[in-house]
Write a protein that holds these residues in place. Structure first.
Motif, PDB file in Angstrom:
ATOM      1  N   SER A 119      37.180  24.812  48.559  1.00  0.00           N
ATOM      2  CA  SER A 119      37.121  24.824  47.289  1.00  0.00           C
ATOM      3  C   SER A 119      37.031  26.730  46.975  1.00  0.00           C
ATOM      4  N   ALA A 120      37.673  27.592  46.199  1.00  0.00           N
ATOM      5  CA  ALA A 120      36.639  28.815  45.907  1.00  0.00           C
ATOM      6  C   ALA A 120      37.061  28.407  44.449  1.00  0.00           C
ATOM      7  N   VAL A 121      36.047  29.937  43.464  1.00  0.00           N
ATOM      8  CA  VAL A 121      36.442  30.082  42.241  1.00  0.00           C
ATOM      9  C   VAL A 121      36.853  31.688  42.256  1.00  0.00           C
ATOM     10  N   VAL A 122      37.306  32.285  41.980  1.00  0.00           N
ATOM     11  CA  VAL A 122      36.867  33.345  42.028  1.00  0.00           C
ATOM     12  C   VAL A 122      37.523  34.148  40.768  1.00  0.00           C
ATOM     13  N   THR A 123      36.576  35.545  40.813  1.00  0.00           N
ATOM     14  CA  THR A 123      36.356  36.515  39.520  1.00  0.00           C
ATOM     15  C   THR A 123      37.356  37.833  39.359  1.00  0.00           C
ATOM     16  N   VAL A 124      37.657  37.475  38.277  1.00  0.00           N
ATOM     17  CA  VAL A 124      38.430  38.595  37.389  1.00  0.00           C
ATOM     18  C   VAL A 124      37.613  39.419  36.260  1.00  0.00           C
ATOM     19  N   PRO A 125      38.282  41.002  36.058  1.00  0.00           N
ATOM     20  CA  PRO A 125      38.120  41.585  35.101  1.00  0.00           C
ATOM     21  C   PRO A 125      37.909  40.785  34.160  1.00  0.00           C
ATOM     22  N   ALA A 126      37.470  40.711  33.055  1.00  0.00           N
ATOM     23  CA  ALA A 126      37.542  40.482  31.381  1.00  0.00           C
ATOM     24  C   ALA A 126      39.060  41.027  30.999  1.00  0.00           C
ATOM     25  N   ASN A 127      38.731  41.999  31.159  1.00  0.00           N
ATOM     26  CA  ASN A 127      40.000  42.822  30.434  1.00  0.00           C
ATOM     27  C   ASN A 127      41.636  42.660  31.492  1.00  0.00           C
ATOM     28  N   PHE A 128      41.721  41.775  32.647  1.00  0.00           N
ATOM     29  CA  PHE A 128      43.078  41.370  32.773  1.00  0.00           C
ATOM     30  C   PHE A 128      44.013  40.038  31.930  1.00  0.00           C
ATOM     31  N   ALA A 129      45.201  41.056  32.088  1.00  0.00           N
ATOM     32  CA  ALA A 129      46.281  40.125  31.830  1.00  0.00           C
ATOM     33  C   ALA A 129      46.328  39.416  32.418  1.00  0.00           C
ATOM     34  N   ASN A 130      47.551  38.427  31.862  1.00  0.00           N
ATOM     35  CA  ASN A 130      47.756  36.969  32.050  1.00  0.00           C
ATOM     36  C   ASN A 130      48.809  37.073  33.647  1.00  0.00           C
ATOM     37  N   GLU A 131      48.950  38.223  33.949  1.00  0.00           N
ATOM     38  CA  GLU A 131      50.067  38.975  34.702  1.00  0.00           C
ATOM     39  C   GLU A 131      49.327  39.437  35.949  1.00  0.00           C
ATOM     40  N   ALA A 132      48.110  39.863  36.026  1.00  0.00           N
ATOM     41  CA  ALA A 132      46.834  40.543  36.626  1.00  0.00           C
ATOM     42  C   ALA A 132      46.548  39.147  37.277  1.00  0.00           C
ATOM     43  N   ARG A 133      45.963  37.794  36.195  1.00  0.00           N
ATOM     44  CA  ARG A 133      45.330  36.936  36.698  1.00  0.00           C
ATOM     45  C   ARG A 133      46.075  35.928  37.830  1.00  0.00           C
TER      46      ARG A 133
END
Length: 304
Positions: A119-133
């Motif tokens: 399994s994996a954990v993927v990071t995203v910017p804190a200001n990413f909108a739900n659509e981007a996540r």
């Protein structure tokens, strides 16, 4: 032990980490022996492509068949958009499909040396909108990854610092994450390995690539002043600008030599010159930090 990895799917570079036998996170090298993989895809034909360092080098001479084809057009900057399409060799690609190819490269490099990923954990910017996540999760699924969680990049950085620190962390901390294409600031309350993110702020399109572009514009301006001609971007690429930017971190000045059909020029760029042209970009990051502090009614001297 289960093969659980963490992935930083970056605007300009991506990386994979795992927990080692000592219980500490460590970066896993890619197939080329590097800690980071350029987030660049080059297409050489229909369903034929390369990802990483070679693709990045080829983006200079084969830009039209690469993603990004120009600075600011990176797939991550368009995650969540349903309108952005990259059309190459009569095939249509989306930010999600491009990101999936990058993730697939990371996955294959890891598994070739470490076995199948559980399994994996993927990071995203804190200001990413739900659509981007959601788009990021979809890209990971297309790459064949079982995503355990999507977490904010500053949160991941805080966890890593708390685990790697030789002393137990205690207090309020600002996490200043100026990445290749996005800027994030989070304020966290940390007691040992107990972490609470109090607030996050950021700028979705602000990062190292924007500094590179500012340097390119400065060099182009100086070139025109000396030759009276416009600078052809082929003779001062984003890669060269990135190298010169790094040089200016260590030295007070750098010499940019341009030899092109439009003219020849030796241009000296000082660190002061560079800092002046990027001042408005740095100010955006500083303002985001101030907004985060104000939201919590905190003063700088209340940060540990």
């Amino acid at each position: 032990m289960a093969n659980i990895i963490g992935i930083d799917l970056g605007t300009t570079y991506s990386a994979v980490a795992k927990i080692n036998n000592s219980g500490k996170p460590e970066i896993v090298k890619n197939a080329q022996g590097g800690n980071i993989t350029p987030s660049v895809v080059e297409f050489t034909g229909k369903e034929k492509y390369s990802v990483g360092a070679t693709a990045k080098k080829m983006s200079i001479v084969n830009a039209k068949n690469c993603v990004p084809s120009n600075p600011g057009d990176e797939a991550k900057r368009h995650m969540g958009s349903t309108e952005k399409i990259y059309e190459i060799f009569d095939e249509k690609h989306t930010p999600v499909s491009i990101s999936a190819l990058i993730l697939k490269k990371l996955k294959e490099d890891f598994e070739n040396e470490n076995g199948a990923i559980d399994s994996a954990v993927v990071t995203v910017p804190a200001n990413f909108a739900n659509e981007a996540r959601e788009a990021t999760a979809e890209a990971a699924k297309l790459a064949g990854l079982n995503v355990e969680n999507i977490i904010n990049e500053p949160t991941a950085a805080t966890f890593a610092c708390s685990v790697l620190s030789s002393e137990e962390l205690s207090g309020k901390y600002v996490i200043y994450d100026f990445g290749g294409g996005t800027f994030d600031c989070s304020i966290a309350e940390v007691q040992g390995q107990d972490i609470e993110i109090l607030t996050s702020e950021g700028v979705q399109k602000l990062g190292g690539k924007d500094l590179d572009l500012a340097l390119i514009n400065l060099v182009a301006k100086r070139f025109k002043e000396e030759t009276g001609k416009n600078l052809n971007s082929k003779f001062y690429s984003i890669l060269k600008a990135e190298e010169d930017k790094k040089t200016l971190s260590d030295r007070a000045s750098t010499l940019v030599s341009i030899q092109s059909p439009e003219g020849i020029a030796d241009i000296t760029i000082t660190r002061d010159d560079f800092e002046e042209v990027i001042s408005s970009l740095v100010l955006q990051a500083e303002m985001a930090v101030e907004v985060a502090l104000d939201r919590l009614d905190l003063k700088p001297d209340q940060i540990t």
